[in-house]
Design an enzyme around this catalytic site. Structure first.
Site, short mmCIF file in Angstrom:
data_model
loop_
_atom_site.label_atom_id
_atom_site.label_comp_id
_atom_site.label_asym_id
_atom_site.label_seq_id
_atom_site.Cartn_x
_atom_site.Cartn_y
_atom_site.Cartn_z
N SER A 55 0.83 -1.20 0.00
CA SER A 55 0.00 0.00 0.00
C SER A 55 0.86 1.25 0.00
CB SER A 55 -0.92 0.04 1.22
OG SER A 55 -1.71 1.22 1.20
N HIS A 89 -8.05 -3.48 3.70
CA HIS A 89 -7.46 -2.13 3.77
C HIS A 89 -8.07 -1.27 2.68
CE1 HIS A 89 -4.60 0.74 1.99
NE2 HIS A 89 -4.07 0.89 3.19
N ASN A 90 -8.14 -1.79 1.46
CA ASN A 90 -8.70 -1.02 0.36
C ASN A 90 -10.19 -0.78 0.53
OD1 ASN A 90 -6.11 -1.29 -0.61
ND2 ASN A 90 -6.72 -1.89 -2.67
N GLU A 128 -10.52 2.02 2.77
CA GLU A 128 -10.16 3.19 1.97
C GLU A 128 -11.35 3.69 1.15
OE1 GLU A 128 -7.52 3.56 -2.02
OE2 GLU A 128 -6.49 2.65 -0.31
N LYS A 163 -4.82 -6.71 2.77
CA LYS A 163 -4.69 -5.59 1.83
C LYS A 163 -6.03 -5.30 1.15
CE LYS A 163 -2.74 -2.45 -0.80
NZ LYS A 163 -3.57 -2.31 -1.99
#
Length: 485
Positions: free
Chosen positions: A130, A188-189, A192, A185
Site C-alpha cells: 500500500s 485495507h482497500n 479506503e 490488503k
C-alpha cells in the site's frame, strides 16, 4: 551469467519500477525484468545510478542473476498475467526459492497459487503493498503472507524499504499463512473506499448544501487535518480542492468527470464479507456509490434538484455555517470509526475461518505510515487491540466509544438534514444505521424469521426454550412443534 542479485523485480510499470528503485537505494542488488525490454532500458537510463541493477532480457536470464535461494518479486496486473509470470518463473526456479506477488491479487487465487507452488517445493508469498507509486519508491506499508520460513528470508529485505512510523517501527509484518497478506490488503482497500466516500459526502454537503467554493472547502479540510481526523486522505483532499485546472483556471474538481473508478478490491471486500456473514455496510455503500456514479443514463433521466435555492445551493436551514461544518466533522469522525471497526471485524472473522493467526494490534501499527489509510488514530486502534478492549469491536473500546458518544448528536443531525433536503449521504446514513442496529435490544429480525417459517418452514428459535421450532401454518390448528436441534 553469474548470480549477483539478492532480490529481483518482474514488471517495471510505475509500481514495479518504483519498488525496484527503493530496493536498490537501500543497498539491495536488484535484478530487473520486464516483458518489453524498453521499460528496463528506461529504468536504467533514468535511475541506474541509484544503486546496483542487473538487467535481464529473458526470464531465464533473470532467474540466473539471482543468488540461491532466489527471491523474485512480481509486480504485474492481477489475474491471468500473474499466473503467466508465476508459471514462467517456476519453470526455472528450484526448491526453496521464493516468488512474491506484490500485486492486488484476490486472496483465494493466492491460496491456490501457494498450494500449487508448495507442491513443487517453492515458497509463494502473496504480499499486499500500500502507498501507491510514491509509497513504493519512498517506503510502502507491506503485508506479506506465506510460510514462516519465507518471512525469515524476506524480513531484512522488506524492512529495509518499508515506511517507518514516527517511533521508527518498519511498516511491514508477516500477516499469516497463504492468502492472509492479500486478504488484509483487500480489506485495507475496502476501508479506503469508505473513508474516501465519507470525505466526498462531506465535500458535497458543504458544496451543494452550504454553497461553499472548493477553495473554502479545501481550507476546512486543511484545518481538520490538525484534529483527530489527521490522516493522509484528509491531507490530500485539501490539496485536490485547492488545485486549479491548468487549461481553464477553474477548480480542478469542477472539470473532473464525476465518475469514480474501481479495480476490484472494494467489491471483493463486500463479496467476501457476505460469504463470512460480516456486515460491512459503510464499505458496501461506498462501493455502490462508485457504481452509481457510472450510471450515466439513469442519472441523466432522474436529475432533479427540487430543494435548490436561487443562488444554486440547497437551503439547509442551519444555525450558522461554521456550526454546521463542525457537525459534519463530527459525523465524519464517527462514521470513519465505524468503517475501521467493520473492516477489522471482517479480518477477525476471516482469521478464524482460514486459520490465520493475525496480530491485529501489529496490523494497525503497520498502517500508520506508507499506506493510503494512514491516520492519527491508528495508534489508538493498536492500543485497543493490545489491551483487549477491541476484541469484540473497536466500537466498544473506551476511546472510540467516547468519541462516538461525543459525535452522536451531530451525526444524527447531519444524516437527518441531508435526508430532508435530498443530499445523498449513503455512508453517513448506513454507518449510523449500523451503530443503531448494534445497540438495539431487539431487532425486527424476529418478524423476518417468522415470515421465513411460514413460507419456507425454515424454523425459528424461541427466547424462552432451547431447540428449533416450527408452526404447522397450513394445518387448521396451526400447532407449534419442536424440530431437531
Amino acid at each position: 551469467m553469474s548470480a549477483e542479485a539478492n532480490v529481483g523485480v518482474v514488471g517495471l510499470a510505475a509500481m514495479g519500477a518504483s519498488l525496484a528503485r527503493n530496493l536498490a537505494r537501500h543497498g539491495n542488488r536488484v535484478a530487473v525484468y520486464n516483458r518489453h525490454y524498453s521499460r528496463t532500458e528506461h529504468l536504467l537510463d533514468d535511475y541506474g545510478d541509484e544503486g546496483e541493477f542487473y538487467p535481464a532480457k529473458t526470464v531465464k536470464e533473470f532467474v540466473d542473476l539471482l543468488e540461491r535461494p532466489r527471491t523474485a518479486i512480481i509486480m504485474v496486473k492481477a489475474g491471468a498475467a500473474t499466473d503467466a509470470v508465476i508459471d514462467e518463473l517456476a519453470e526455472y526456479m528450484e526448491p526453496g526459492d521464493i516468488i512474491v506477488d506484490g500485486g492486488n491479487s484476490y486472496f483465494k487465487d493466492t491460496i491456490r497459487r501457494e498450494k500449487e507452488l508448495r507442491a513443487k517445493g517453492l515458497h509463494f508469498v502473496g504480499m499486499g503493498v500500500s502507498g501507491g507509486e510514491e509509497g513504493a519508491l519512498l517506503g510502502p506499508s507491506m503485508m506479506p503472507g506465506g510460510s514462516d520460513a519465507s518471512w525469515e528470508r524476506l524480513k531484512p529485505i522488506l524492512e529495509s524499504i518499508a515506511a517507518k512510523a514516527d517511533d521508527g517501527e518498519p511498516c511491514v509484518m508477516h500477516v499469516g499463512e497463504n492468502g492472509a497478506g492479500h486478504f488484509v490488503k483487500m480489506v485495507h482497500n475496502g476501508i479506503e473506499y469508505a473513508d474516501m466516500q465519507l470525505i466526498a459526502e462531506s465535500y458535497d454537503i458543504m458544496r451543494r448544501g452550504l454553497g461553499m467554493t472548493p477553495d473554502e472547502i479545501g481550507d476546512v479540510f486543511a484545518r481538520w487535518n490538525g484534529t483527530d481526523l489527521d490522516s493522509y486522505l484528509i491531507e490530500i483532499t485539501a490539496e485536490v480542492l485547492h488545485k486549479k485546472d491548468p487549461q481553464t483556471g477553474k477548480p480542478l474538481v469542477d472539470v473532473i468527470l464525476d465518475h469514480a473508478g474501481m479495480k476490484g478490491t472494494g467489491t471483493w471486500t463486500v463479496q467476501t464479507a457476505l460469504e463470512l456473514g460480516v456486515p460491512v455496510t459503510g464499505i458496501a455503500e461506498a462501493v455502490f456509490a462508485r457504481g452509481l456514479s457510472d450510471q450515466t443514463a439513469l442519472r441523466d433521466k432522474a436529475q432533479a434538484d427540487p430543494f435548490e435555492g436561487p443562488d444554486g445551493h440547497i437551503e439547509l436551514g442551519v444555525e450558522t455555517r461554521e456550526a454546521f461544518i463542525e457537525r459534519i466533522r463530527q459525523a465524519l469522525y464517527a462514521s470513519k470509526i465505524v468503517a475501521y471497526a467493520q473492516g477489522f471485524n471482517e479480518i477477525s472473522r476471516a482469521a478464524e475461518t482460514y486459520g490465520w493467526d493475525i496480530d491485529m494490534a501489529h496490523l494497525a501499527r503497520i498502517w500508520r505510515a506508507g499506506c493510503i489509510i494512514r491516520a492519527k488514530f491508528l495508534d489508538r486502534i493498536s492500543e485497543a487491540f493490545e489491551d483487549g478492549a477491541a476484541d469484540v469491536s473497536l466500537l466498544f473500546a473506551p476511546y472510540f466509544k467516547q468519541g462516538i458518544e461525543a459525535s452522536e448528536s451531530d451525526w444524527r443531525h447531519v444524516v437527518a438534514t441531508t435526508a430532508e433536503v435530498g443530499l445523498p449521504a449513503p455512508v453517513f446514513s448506513s454507518s449510523l444505521a449500523y451503530f443503531d442496529g448494534l445497540r438495539a435490544r431487539r431487532l425486527p429480525a424476529a418478524l423476518i424469521q417468522g415470515q421465513r417459517d411460514l413460507f419456507g418452514a425454515h424454523t425459528y428459535r424461541r427466547v424462552d426454550q432451547p431447540g428449533a421450532w416450527h408452526i404447522l401454518w397450513a394445518e387448521p390448528g396451526q400447532r407449534e412443534v419442536r424440530m431437531a436441534d
